[in-house]
Design a protein around this motif. Structure first.
Motif, PDB file in Angstrom:
ATOM      1  N   ILE A  81       0.138  -1.600  -6.396  1.00 32.24           N
ATOM      2  CA  ILE A  81      -1.075  -2.190  -5.806  1.00 32.24           C
ATOM      3  C   ILE A  81      -1.844  -2.962  -6.877  1.00 32.24           C
ATOM      4  O   ILE A  81      -2.254  -4.112  -6.668  1.00 32.24           O
ATOM      5  N   ASP A  82      -1.985  -2.328  -8.025  1.00 37.29           N
ATOM      6  CA  ASP A  82      -2.709  -2.946  -9.143  1.00 37.29           C
ATOM      7  C   ASP A  82      -2.083  -4.307  -9.495  1.00 37.29           C
ATOM      8  O   ASP A  82      -2.778  -5.325  -9.591  1.00 37.29           O
ATOM      9  N   ASN A 119      -9.661  -4.874  -6.353  1.00 34.88           N
ATOM     10  CA  ASN A 119     -10.141  -6.215  -6.014  1.00 34.88           C
ATOM     11  C   ASN A 119     -11.559  -6.426  -6.534  1.00 34.88           C
ATOM     12  O   ASN A 119     -11.897  -7.507  -7.016  1.00 34.88           O
ATOM     13  N   LEU A 156       0.819  -1.220   0.000  1.00 34.86           N
ATOM     14  CA  LEU A 156       0.000   0.000   0.000  1.00 34.86           C
ATOM     15  C   LEU A 156       0.854   1.271   0.000  1.00 34.86           C
ATOM     16  O   LEU A 156       0.351   2.354  -0.266  1.00 34.86           O
ATOM     17  N   LYS A 180      -0.041   3.259  -6.861  1.00 37.25           N
ATOM     18  CA  LYS A 180      -1.152   2.571  -7.541  1.00 37.25           C
ATOM     19  C   LYS A 180      -0.695   1.428  -8.451  1.00 37.25           C
ATOM     20  O   LYS A 180      -1.310   0.373  -8.483  1.00 37.25           O
ATOM     21  N   VAL A 221      -2.620  -6.933  -6.617  1.00 41.34           N
ATOM     22  CA  VAL A 221      -4.018  -7.395  -6.512  1.00 41.34           C
ATOM     23  C   VAL A 221      -4.331  -8.380  -7.640  1.00 41.34           C
ATOM     24  O   VAL A 221      -4.908  -9.447  -7.411  1.00 41.34           O
ATOM     25  N   ASP A 233      -5.202   5.106  -1.031  1.00 34.81           N
ATOM     26  CA  ASP A 233      -4.551   3.907  -1.566  1.00 34.81           C
ATOM     27  C   ASP A 233      -5.271   2.635  -1.118  1.00 34.81           C
ATOM     28  O   ASP A 233      -5.360   1.668  -1.867  1.00 34.81           O
ATOM     29  N   PHE A 251      -6.971  -0.167  -3.533  1.00 37.12           N
ATOM     30  CA  PHE A 251      -6.815  -1.621  -3.325  1.00 37.12           C
ATOM     31  C   PHE A 251      -8.183  -2.324  -3.389  1.00 37.12           C
ATOM     32  O   PHE A 251      -8.351  -3.341  -4.060  1.00 37.12           O
TER      33      PHE A 251
END
Ligand code: CP3
Length: 393
Positions: free
Chosen positions: A345-346, A387, A338, A342, A349, A379, A383
């Motif tokens: 995170i992308d 998802n 986190l 981005k 995930v 952020d 997430f």
């Protein structure tokens, strides 16, 4: 070969039996309250192993210090005073639900250390340091001074504020998402009670297991007795699913984990439904999260829980293979992703949802441990959105 459905535990829910009369709810005790029907039962269905539209999501420590609205309420209050004030505890529980439309569960604002308090120990929350016990357990003689279930420890009295907070929160949620209750696992609580707070090495607590194995078992049993009653009463008060946090499981070797932790985790998963039956209450899905005990995944899948929480040291696809449909898995992105922006995170995930087979069966989205105070709330929102997107595909 394990039959996919044979070992699953049957769960009943209160979807059809709920009745709601808001005008009287605040006046009646937790044990007599009735609640509005649930509009989103995704997490309960996923916990039962049903095929779902997308994986449900919630985040450990979702109600906490990364949220500016938490700090607003926190200012001027002692942490445990907030836990003991149902109006404040329910307000904080709802904060992430109000901020993020993607969340599919609320977790009651409280702490695992309310059990040691109910057993007579003093626990303070020290700013920037964490929990502190001014008088930790030093020798086995100290165990005898603790209040035990039915012997000085009246769970309904000592922890009544948690039950009131749960009941009030269920009312305020008005069926938006299920409400989760929780406890600390006996080993993790024993570790805090002996160390007197967090520790890097857990030398005192672990040396008890080798120096005083019998006294350690006695202490663990006393904690378990309180924990079972506490968890069952949380369900009576309105918890629709419950989680056991064994945050320090990973400090133990497989042998000590089996002897000093798993055996009590098993007791809890067996005795809570029995106690609920005695109380005339339907059982709810139960989750076990034994952080760091990756070596025990096989055993945890057979320990009587519906859901097994995973930290980030597990490979999702490998874990799924081991679970083989016996339980629903929950987790497991490293919360530190986190901080990576981005794109990071992308990527994480996408990889994790794929690893869990697309997420539509046997999967609950979470982090591999609690969200940390420095995380930007936006952020975390990203997430959850990602998802939602990858899990719906
Ligand atoms: O998850 C949620 O949002 C619900 C509330 C919740 C809290 N603690 C609130 C809290 C839950 C489920 C817990 C569980 C808990 N508490 C665990 C198990 C989970 C884990 O993280 O492993 C443990 C080990 C504790 C004990 C505890 N409480 C510690 C170690 C700390 C200090 C944390 C730190 O990072 O400094 C706490 C304090 C605590 N519990 C806070 C919150 C919101 C922060 C308190 C503050 O505002 O100062």
């Amino acid at each position: 070969m394990v039959n996919k459905n044979a070992t699953r535990i049957r769960i009943f829910d209160d979807l059809n039996t709920a009745k709601y009369n808001s005008s009287i709810l605040l006046l009646i005790p937790p044990s007599m309250a009735t609640f509005p029907p649930l509009q989103n039962d995704l997490i309960l269905r996923a916990a039962r192993g049903e095929q779902v539209e997308r994986p449900p999501m919630w985040v450990m420590r979702q109600a906490g210090r990364y949220l500016p609205e938490y700090h607003k309420v926190r200012a001027g209050h002692d942490f445990f005073e907030m836990c003991r004030t149902p109006e404040i505890a329910s307000t904080i529980t709802l904060q992430p639900i109000e901020r993020y439309e993607d969340l599919d569960a609320a977790i009651i604002f409280s702490d695992i250390l309310v059990i040691p308090q109910a057993m007579g120990m003093v626990v303070e929350m020290v700013e920037k340091k964490g929990p502190h016990f001014p008088e930790p357990l030093d020798t086995p003689e100290d165990v005898a001074k603790l209040k035990r279930l039915g012997e000085g420890c009246d769970v309904k009295k000592e922890l009544g504020y948690v039950f009131e907070a749960l009941t009030l929160t269920r009312q305020k949620l008005a069926g938006r998402v299920p409400l989760l209750g929780f406890i600390g696992a006996p080993w993790t609580l024993m570790a805090y009670m002996i160390e007197g707070g967090g520790s890097k090495t857990f030398t005192k607590a672990k040396s008890w297991l080798f120096k005083y194995p019998e006294d350690s078992q006695k202490l663990l049993q006393d904690i378990t007795d309180v924990a079972v009653e506490f968890l069952a009463q949380q369900v009576v008060a309105g918890a629709q699913m419950v989680q056991v946090f064994d945050s320090w499981a990973g400090e133990l070797s497989p042998v000590e984990f089996a002897e000093f932790s798993l055996s009590y985790l098993r007791q809890i998963s067996k005795r809570v439904p029995e106690r609920l039956a005695e109380l005339g209450q339907e059982r709810v899905p139960m989750t076990v999260f034994a952080k760091g005990a990756w070596y025990a995944l096989e055993a945890l899948c057979d320990s009587g829980y519906n859901v097994v929480g995973l930290d980030w040291t597990h490979d999702p696809a490998e874990a799924r293979k081991i679970a083989n449909g016996r339980v629903t898995l929950q987790g497991n992105m490293d919360p530190n992703v986190l901080y990576g922006g981005k794109a990071a995170i992308d990527k994480a995930v996408k990889r994790i949802v794929e690893g869990f087979g697309g997420g539509k069966q046997g999967y609950i989205v979470n982090l591999g441990h609690g969200v940390t105070p420095g995380v930007n709330p936006e952020d975390l929102g990203f997430f959850l959105r990602k998802n939602h997107e990858y899990g719906s595909a």
